[in-house]
Every structure is written in C-alpha cells, then in structure tokens.
Write a protein that holds these residues in place. Structure first.
Motif, PDB file in Angstrom:
ATOM      1  N   SER A  28      -3.340  22.455  -0.748  1.00 38.77           N
ATOM      2  CA  SER A  28      -3.192  23.576  -1.671  1.00 38.77           C
ATOM      3  C   SER A  28      -4.512  24.122  -2.195  1.00 38.77           C
ATOM      4  N   VAL A  29      -5.519  23.249  -2.314  1.00 31.78           N
ATOM      5  CA  VAL A  29      -6.790  23.652  -2.928  1.00 31.78           C
ATOM      6  C   VAL A  29      -7.886  23.811  -1.881  1.00 31.78           C
ATOM      7  N   SER A  30      -8.169  22.736  -1.154  1.00 31.11           N
ATOM      8  CA  SER A  30      -9.245  22.789  -0.161  1.00 31.11           C
ATOM      9  C   SER A  30      -9.132  21.613   0.801  1.00 31.11           C
ATOM     10  N   PRO A  31      -9.305  21.849   2.081  1.00 31.19           N
ATOM     11  CA  PRO A  31      -9.307  20.727   3.028  1.00 31.19           C
ATOM     12  C   PRO A  31     -10.521  19.814   2.854  1.00 31.19           C
ATOM     13  N   GLU A  32     -11.501  20.271   2.052  1.00 28.80           N
ATOM     14  CA  GLU A  32     -12.714  19.486   1.833  1.00 28.80           C
ATOM     15  C   GLU A  32     -12.676  18.759   0.485  1.00 28.80           C
ATOM     16  N   ILE A  33     -11.498  18.653  -0.120  1.00 32.97           N
ATOM     17  CA  ILE A  33     -11.420  18.091  -1.468  1.00 32.97           C
ATOM     18  C   ILE A  33     -11.926  16.656  -1.528  1.00 32.97           C
ATOM     19  N   ALA A  34     -11.613  15.839  -0.516  1.00 33.20           N
ATOM     20  CA  ALA A  34     -12.071  14.445  -0.527  1.00 33.20           C
ATOM     21  C   ALA A  34     -13.590  14.370  -0.460  1.00 33.20           C
ATOM     22  N   ASP A  35     -14.201  15.210   0.388  1.00 31.69           N
ATOM     23  CA  ASP A  35     -15.664  15.223   0.477  1.00 31.69           C
ATOM     24  C   ASP A  35     -16.284  15.650  -0.849  1.00 31.69           C
ATOM     25  N   GLY A  36     -15.640  16.606  -1.524  1.00 37.20           N
ATOM     26  CA  GLY A  36     -16.148  17.044  -2.819  1.00 37.20           C
ATOM     27  C   GLY A  36     -16.097  15.936  -3.859  1.00 37.20           C
TER      28      GLY A  36
ATOM     29  N   ASN B 152       0.816  -1.223   0.000  1.00 37.87           N
ATOM     30  CA  ASN B 152       0.000   0.000   0.000  1.00 37.87           C
ATOM     31  C   ASN B 152       0.846   1.267   0.000  1.00 37.87           C
ATOM     32  N   GLN B 153       2.168   1.106   0.128  1.00 33.93           N
ATOM     33  CA  GLN B 153       3.071   2.254   0.054  1.00 33.93           C
ATOM     34  C   GLN B 153       3.835   2.300  -1.260  1.00 33.93           C
ATOM     35  N   ASP B 154       3.671   1.273  -2.100  1.00 38.36           N
ATOM     36  CA  ASP B 154       4.464   1.144  -3.316  1.00 38.36           C
ATOM     37  C   ASP B 154       4.027   2.194  -4.355  1.00 38.36           C
ATOM     38  N   PRO B 155       4.913   3.124  -4.728  1.00 40.80           N
ATOM     39  CA  PRO B 155       4.501   4.199  -5.656  1.00 40.80           C
ATOM     40  C   PRO B 155       4.293   3.741  -7.092  1.00 40.80           C
ATOM     41  N   LYS B 156       4.602   2.482  -7.401  1.00 40.88           N
ATOM     42  CA  LYS B 156       4.361   2.025  -8.772  1.00 40.88           C
ATOM     43  C   LYS B 156       2.865   1.878  -9.064  1.00 40.88           C
ATOM     44  N   PHE B 157       2.042   1.827  -8.001  1.00 44.73           N
ATOM     45  CA  PHE B 157       0.601   1.743  -8.172  1.00 44.73           C
ATOM     46  C   PHE B 157       0.012   3.157  -8.135  1.00 44.73           C
ATOM     47  N   LEU B 158      -0.770   3.500  -9.157  1.00 46.13           N
ATOM     48  CA  LEU B 158      -1.329   4.847  -9.258  1.00 46.13           C
ATOM     49  C   LEU B 158      -2.141   5.221  -8.030  1.00 46.13           C
ATOM     50  N   ARG B 159      -2.946   4.276  -7.519  1.00 47.28           N
ATOM     51  CA  ARG B 159      -3.777   4.602  -6.351  1.00 47.28           C
ATOM     52  C   ARG B 159      -2.917   5.046  -5.179  1.00 47.28           C
ATOM     53  N   ASN B 160      -1.765   4.411  -4.976  1.00 52.26           N
ATOM     54  CA  ASN B 160      -0.903   4.795  -3.855  1.00 52.26           C
ATOM     55  C   ASN B 160      -0.342   6.202  -4.035  1.00 52.26           C
ATOM     56  N   ARG B 161       0.006   6.568  -5.268  1.00 55.19           N
ATOM     57  CA  ARG B 161       0.507   7.927  -5.495  1.00 55.19           C
ATOM     58  C   ARG B 161      -0.602   8.959  -5.257  1.00 55.19           C
ATOM     59  N   ILE B 162      -1.822   8.592  -5.644  1.00 51.48           N
ATOM     60  CA  ILE B 162      -2.951   9.486  -5.373  1.00 51.48           C
ATOM     61  C   ILE B 162      -3.179   9.613  -3.875  1.00 51.48           C
ATOM     62  N   ARG B 163      -3.126   8.488  -3.171  1.00 48.18           N
ATOM     63  CA  ARG B 163      -3.412   8.481  -1.726  1.00 48.18           C
ATOM     64  C   ARG B 163      -2.349   9.232  -0.930  1.00 48.18           C
ATOM     65  N   HIS B 164      -1.097   8.996  -1.242  1.00 46.32           N
ATOM     66  CA  HIS B 164      -0.016   9.519  -0.403  1.00 46.32           C
ATOM     67  C   HIS B 164       0.592  10.825  -0.910  1.00 46.32           C
ATOM     68  N   GLU B 165       0.354  11.170  -2.196  1.00 49.02           N
ATOM     69  CA  GLU B 165       0.978  12.375  -2.741  1.00 49.02           C
ATOM     70  C   GLU B 165      -0.051  13.381  -3.256  1.00 49.02           C
ATOM     71  N   LEU B 166      -0.869  12.953  -4.229  1.00 47.85           N
ATOM     72  CA  LEU B 166      -1.737  13.917  -4.905  1.00 47.85           C
ATOM     73  C   LEU B 166      -2.854  14.433  -4.002  1.00 47.85           C
ATOM     74  N   LEU B 167      -3.594  13.543  -3.355  1.00 46.26           N
ATOM     75  CA  LEU B 167      -4.706  14.005  -2.510  1.00 46.26           C
ATOM     76  C   LEU B 167      -4.226  14.858  -1.340  1.00 46.26           C
ATOM     77  N   PRO B 168      -3.150  14.463  -0.644  1.00 43.86           N
ATOM     78  CA  PRO B 168      -2.661  15.363   0.416  1.00 43.86           C
ATOM     79  C   PRO B 168      -2.263  16.744  -0.119  1.00 43.86           C
ATOM     80  N   TRP B 169      -1.643  16.769  -1.317  1.00 40.64           N
ATOM     81  CA  TRP B 169      -1.260  18.064  -1.898  1.00 40.64           C
ATOM     82  C   TRP B 169      -2.499  18.892  -2.226  1.00 40.64           C
ATOM     83  N   LEU B 170      -3.527  18.263  -2.824  1.00 44.50           N
ATOM     84  CA  LEU B 170      -4.761  18.976  -3.146  1.00 44.50           C
ATOM     85  C   LEU B 170      -5.465  19.459  -1.876  1.00 44.50           C
ATOM     86  N   THR B 171      -5.435  18.637  -0.844  1.00 44.28           N
ATOM     87  CA  THR B 171      -6.070  19.016   0.415  1.00 44.28           C
ATOM     88  C   THR B 171      -5.413  20.248   1.005  1.00 44.28           C
TER      89      THR B 171
END
Length: 344
Positions: free
Chosen positions: A205-213, A184-203
């Motif tokens: 930089s963009v909005s703390p409510e991004i996941a709810d949106g 679940n930490q392996d960055p070769k899987f797209l979902r893991n990069r979204i979970r550990h990198e992209l979503l935290p960055w969006l949360t």
C-alpha cells in the motif's frame, strides 16, 4: 553482488571476523539459521574458520526433538560438529523474552566450552525491519529504533544486511531444506503480526521499499546512539573521580550536559561499579531526582545503586555505604576516605 559477496562485505564492514577464529553457529533449523551455517561453511576455507553448531531445544513443543535431529543431520552433511542443548524456559511473564534469555545463556556456555571466539546468529535485514517497526509501534526512543546490532560483544550477525528471500533462493540452489517452526505463525506474538500482516500491507500500500527504509532508519539511529555513547564515555573520563567503591561527579558540570548525555554518563558510571548494564530508564529516573530543585537531601537507591548529593558533588555507590563523616586534614599527611574509595 552474490549472497556470499554480500555476507563478506558485512563481515568486513562491521569487523565481525579477522580470519582464523573459532565460531559457534546458532542453528534452529529454520531457513535463516540453515542459510547462516551453509554460508559460513562455504566461507570457512578462505577465512580459516573453525565452525561448531549449537541447536537449543526450548522444550516448548511436543515435536521439538525433530528439529534437533534435523540439525544433527545437517551438520553431518556439511561436516560441522553439532551440539544440542535442552533448556528450561520460565513460563512467567513474556515467553519470548524467557526463551531468548535461556537460548543466549546456552550459546554462551557452549561457546566457552568449545573455545569459540564468536557466536554467529542468523538475524536478517527482514528481522531488522520488523524490529524497527515494532519499536515504533511501542513508542521506543532513539536507542530502541537502533534495532538489532550487527555486533555485540562476541555475538555477530553476518546475515543482518541480507533479505530472507535471497537466503531461501540460495538454499534452494544448494539443495538444502529447512524446518518451519509453527510458533512463527502464531498471531498472539506481535512480531508475527508485523511479519505476516502489517509489513506486507505496508509494502503493497505504501512502498515496495518499506523494509529497506526501516533498515536505514535503524542504521541512522544506531550511528547516533553510538556517538552519544562515545561522548558520554569521554565526559565520564573527564569529570569523574573513580574509586574502588564509588564514583564522584561534579553536580554543576553534570547539569550543564545535554540531558541524554548526562543520563548516559550516570548509566556508564553505575556500570563501572559492577552493577551490570543498568537500563537507560534507570539513568533518566536518577537524573530527574538529582536535577530537582532543591536536590534530594538524603541518599536514595535506584535498583542496586545508591545515589547521594553532597554539596556540589554526586556520589554513586553499589549497595549501601556508611555516611560521610567530617575529618580533619593532616598537613602534611594522607587522609583515607573509605566512604568514596579515595585518599587525599
């Protein structure tokens, strides 16, 4: 609202359980699945549930037996019987997809064996947000954006409206541990990069409510897709002549439908013939050929389904059927038409 109250609201909102069912719970040993088993065990007396747990060992890690033993001990602590299924995962193509297919097959087989009416999976609102964002990045259509369904056949997801942070807080309060899967930490899987990198960055930089949106986007898409499916089912019943071996549709009426509705009518017609559940891309490819000007003069196949335009009508058949032949119509009398599974 407490976590248990939120889960009960989800169960009632999506009619996941009526009470008194036997439920097979998928438990990997991770935080989400441990929380699922804990919550359902807590609700079981009030709902009259009979629980059984299954851990699926994919054999992809040398220490995978450790997770199985952890789940067995968890079952003993909660008083829930646990089975362990070891599966073989095909390593060709997508490893994630192959592991998922093997896991769901093992769950279905175990549910049949123990007589479970429902199979509970531990997907959360965070999984839903990750899926919606991943589908956007992959250029998915509306159906893809609908994400993870709360209910599909006998599979239910009672935690689909719960955030992972709340599940972990519940586990800590209950004194329950969980195991971490290194994959679940392996960055070769797209979902893991979204979970550990992209979503935290969006949360941040963009909005703390991004996941709810993203969860709301998935819910809106799912409602629209559900309406589309119901409209297509109604049109299929209105337009189709359904026989044992073929489905006949009037071409003019099919052409008059909105394109997405017409494609879904074709897909549902093929499913009626026993071809499983054809992909929507299959239906759109077939529709493009049928609506071409001039229409195809010869029958053609897409996958296991044969399509043939004959004058004003479209015929769908599973496999290959003999060609239509001219016949005289006895008056009075009956005229069998085995090619289309009907009698005039």
């Amino acid at each position: 609202m407490t976590l248990l109250e939120r889960v009960e609201r989800t169960i009632r909102r999506h009619a996941m359980l009526a009470g008194g069912e036997s439920v097979l719970v998928a438990v990997s040993g991770g935080a989400d699945s441990v929380a699922l088993l804990h919550v359902l065990a807590t609700l079981a007396p009030a709902w009259g549930l009979r629980l059984h747990a299954l851990h699926v060992d994919h054999g992809l890690r040398a220490d995978s037996a450790r997770d199985a033993e952890f789940v067995r001990r968890l079952g003993e602590r909660l008083g829930i019987p646990v089975d362990v299924a070891t599966v073989t995962v095909e390593r060709r193509g997508s490893l994630e997809a192959a592991a998922r297919a093997a896991r769901y097959a093992a769950l279905a087989a175990c549910a049949d064996r123990v007589g479970a009416a429902r199979i509970a999976i531990g997907h959360t609102a965070d999984d839903q947000a990750e899926t919606a964002l991943m589908r956007v990045l992959q250029g998915a259509g509306l159906r893809g954006l609908a994400g993870i369904p709360p209910v599909r056949d006998r599979i239910i997801r009672p935690l689909i409206e719960c955030r992972r942070v709340d599940l972990i807080a519940e586990l800590r309060q209950a004194g329950l541990e969980w195991v971490e899967d290194p994959s679940n930490q392996d960055p070769k899987f797209l979902r893991n990069r979204i979970r550990h990198e992209l979503l935290p960055w969006l949360t941040e930089s963009v909005s703390p409510e991004i996941a709810d949106g993203l969860v709301r986007v998935a819910a809106a898409a799912r409602a629209t897709v559900g309406a589309l499916d119901r409209i297509a089912a109604s049109e299929l019943e209105r337009l189709a002549e359904i026989g044992d071996r073929a489905v006949i549709l009037p071409l003019k009426a099919l052409r008059a439908l909105p394109r997405d509705v017409a494609a879904e009518v074709l897909r549902q017609a093929a499913a009626r013939l026993g071809s499983g559940t054809p992909l929507r891309a299959w239906a759109h490819r077939g529709l493009r050929r049928i609506l071409a000007t001039p229409p195809p003069r010869k029958r053609f196949r897409i996958g296991a389904v044969t399509l043939e335009v004959s004058g004003p009508r479209l015929r769908l058949a599973l496999g290959t059927l003999p060609p239509l032949t001219q016949r005289g119509v006895p008056v009075p009398g009956r005229l069998p038409l085995p090619e289309i599974g009907l009698v005039l």
